[in-house]
Scaffold this active site. Structure first.
Site, PDB file in Angstrom:
ATOM      1  N   SER A   1       0.829  -1.213   0.000  1.00 13.38           N
ATOM      2  CA  SER A   1       0.000   0.000   0.000  1.00 13.38           C
ATOM      3  C   SER A   1       0.862   1.262   0.000  1.00 13.38           C
ATOM      4  O   SER A   1       0.488   2.271  -0.618  1.00 13.38           O
ATOM      5  CB  SER A   1      -0.987   0.000   1.169  1.00 13.38           C
ATOM      6  OG  SER A   1      -0.332   0.220   2.397  1.00 13.38           O
TER       7      SER A   1
ATOM      8  N   MET B   1      10.522  -6.224   4.529  1.00 16.27           N
ATOM      9  CA  MET B   1      10.594  -6.792   5.872  1.00 16.27           C
ATOM     10  C   MET B   1      11.908  -7.524   6.170  1.00 16.27           C
ATOM     11  O   MET B   1      12.002  -8.263   7.140  1.00 16.27           O
ATOM     12  CB  MET B   1       9.383  -7.689   6.148  1.00 16.27           C
ATOM     13  CG  MET B   1       8.045  -6.954   5.992  1.00 16.27           C
ATOM     14  SD  MET B   1       7.928  -5.348   6.859  1.00 16.27           S
ATOM     15  CE  MET B   1       7.459  -5.928   8.495  1.00 16.27           C
TER      16      MET B   1
ATOM     17  N   HIS C   1       8.887   3.477   8.855  1.00  7.75           N
ATOM     18  CA  HIS C   1       8.733   2.570   9.992  1.00  7.75           C
ATOM     19  C   HIS C   1       7.506   2.994  10.798  1.00  7.75           C
ATOM     20  O   HIS C   1       7.322   4.187  11.062  1.00  7.75           O
ATOM     21  CB  HIS C   1       9.991   2.608  10.872  1.00  7.75           C
ATOM     22  CG  HIS C   1       9.947   1.608  11.979  1.00  7.75           C
ATOM     23  ND1 HIS C   1      10.147   0.269  11.775  1.00  7.75           N
ATOM     24  CD2 HIS C   1       9.672   1.762  13.297  1.00  7.75           C
ATOM     25  CE1 HIS C   1      10.016  -0.368  12.929  1.00  7.75           C
ATOM     26  NE2 HIS C   1       9.733   0.509  13.865  1.00  7.75           N
TER      27      HIS C   1
ATOM     28  N   THR D   1      20.656   3.873   7.485  1.00 10.53           N
ATOM     29  CA  THR D   1      22.078   3.716   7.786  1.00 10.53           C
ATOM     30  C   THR D   1      22.268   2.294   8.309  1.00 10.53           C
ATOM     31  O   THR D   1      21.303   1.531   8.366  1.00 10.53           O
ATOM     32  CB  THR D   1      22.519   4.737   8.854  1.00 10.53           C
ATOM     33  OG1 THR D   1      21.692   4.555  10.009  1.00 10.53           O
ATOM     34  CG2 THR D   1      22.381   6.161   8.360  1.00 10.53           C
TER      35      THR D   1
HETATM   36  C1  GAR Z   1       3.740  -0.650   6.868  1.00 10.21           C
HETATM   37  O1  GAR Z   1       2.980  -0.449   8.037  1.00 10.21           O
HETATM   38  C2  GAR Z   1       5.185  -0.279   7.104  1.00 10.21           C
HETATM   39  O2  GAR Z   1       5.343   0.861   7.908  1.00 10.21           O
HETATM   40  C3  GAR Z   1       5.670  -1.523   7.804  1.00 10.21           C
HETATM   41  O3  GAR Z   1       5.069  -2.581   7.112  1.00 10.21           O
HETATM   42  C4  GAR Z   1       3.838  -2.141   6.558  1.00 10.21           C
HETATM   43  C5  GAR Z   1       3.845  -2.408   5.071  1.00 10.21           C
HETATM   44  O4  GAR Z   1       2.593  -2.164   4.492  1.00 10.21           O
HETATM   45  N1  GAR Z   1       7.109  -1.596   7.778  1.00 10.21           N
HETATM   46  C6  GAR Z   1       7.836  -2.102   8.769  1.00 10.21           C
HETATM   47  O5  GAR Z   1       7.344  -2.571   9.776  1.00 10.21           O
HETATM   48  C7  GAR Z   1       9.336  -2.072   8.540  1.00 10.21           C
HETATM   49  N2  GAR Z   1      10.020  -2.516   9.709  1.00 10.21           N
HETATM   50  P1  GAR Z   1       2.453  -2.007   2.911  1.00 10.21           P
HETATM   51  O6  GAR Z   1       3.113  -3.236   2.294  1.00 10.21           O
HETATM   52  O7  GAR Z   1       0.975  -1.999   2.671  1.00 10.21           O
HETATM   53  O8  GAR Z   1       3.129  -0.724   2.505  1.00 10.21           O
END
Ligand code: GAR
Length: 196
Positions: free
Chosen positions: A16, A99, A118, A150
């Site tokens: 998304s 991820m 994040h 980083t």
């Molecule tokens: C989002 O909430 C993003 O912030 C999180 O995963 C989700 C991905 O959603 N990211 C992390 O937790 C990174 N450590 P999306 O695939 O719908 O963009």
């Protein structure tokens, strides 16, 4: 028209945030940018079909093929990833729900070119399940952070943050859902800041 910044997005799943960025560019909210590729480490990522629908080229480097005996061989996985990234000649690499941790070599190859989102108010709640961590810590609010990547996990300089309240009956799911549209806005605004 001047040269556009070449953007590569990395996503592991739903995509998304990728859609928000791609549509932000199409709608003129993010200037001087084009997405030159989406890369996923999972062939079943929904992000891939979102790229296809938008006629954005997409690539899969299946990370699970580099896992054996419960150990992930990141250096070997990142070899084809690094070659692919280099071939796309990115001005910016955007992690959007990617991820996996990015290894040192890739980070050092693209200094000041990698950005992440994040779902917490960093430096609070690094790592996985950030929304759940905020809930369990009894926070009254949380949010999201767009930051430069980083070598330290979720540690680089902040570009932009936004806040949401945590409500008494929130679950990890309800909180994540409330935060998501704010993530989309914040990522788009951060890119606007950087690219203007
Ligand atoms: C989002 O909430 C993003 O912030 C999180 O995963 C989700 C991905 O959603 N990211 C992390 O937790 C990174 N450590 P999306 O695939 O719908 O963009």
């Amino acid at each position: 028209m001047g040269l556009k910044n070449r953007i590569v997005v990395l996503s592991s799943g739903r995509g998304s945030n990728f859609c928000a960025i791609a549509d932000g560019i199409t709608q003129g909210k993010i200037p001087n940018a084009e997405i030159v590729g989406l890369i996923s480490n999972r062939s079943d990522a929904l992000a891939l079909s979102h790229a296809k629908l938008r006629a954005i080229s997409y690539h899969v480097i299946e990370s699970k093929l580099y896992r054996a005996n419960n150990k992930f061989d990141r250096p070997t996985y990142e070899k084809p990833l690094l070659s692919l990234l280099l071939s796309l000649k990115p001005d910016l690499i955007l992690l959007a729900g990617y991820m996996l941790v990015l290894g040192k070599e890739i980070i050092q190859t693209f200094p000041k070119k990698i950005i992440n989102i994040h779902p917490s108010l960093l430096p609070k709640f690094r790592g996985l399940h950030a929304q759940k961590q905020a809930l369990e810590n009894g926070e009254k609010e949380t949010g999201c952070t767009v930051h430069w990547v980083t070598e330290g996990l979720d540690e680089g300089p902040t570009i932009l943050q936004a806040r949401v309240p945590i409500l008494p009956n929130d679950t990890e799911e309800s909180l994540s859902l409330r935060l998501l549209p704010l993530e989309h806005e914040t990522y788009v605004s951060a890119l606007k800041l950087i690219l203007k």
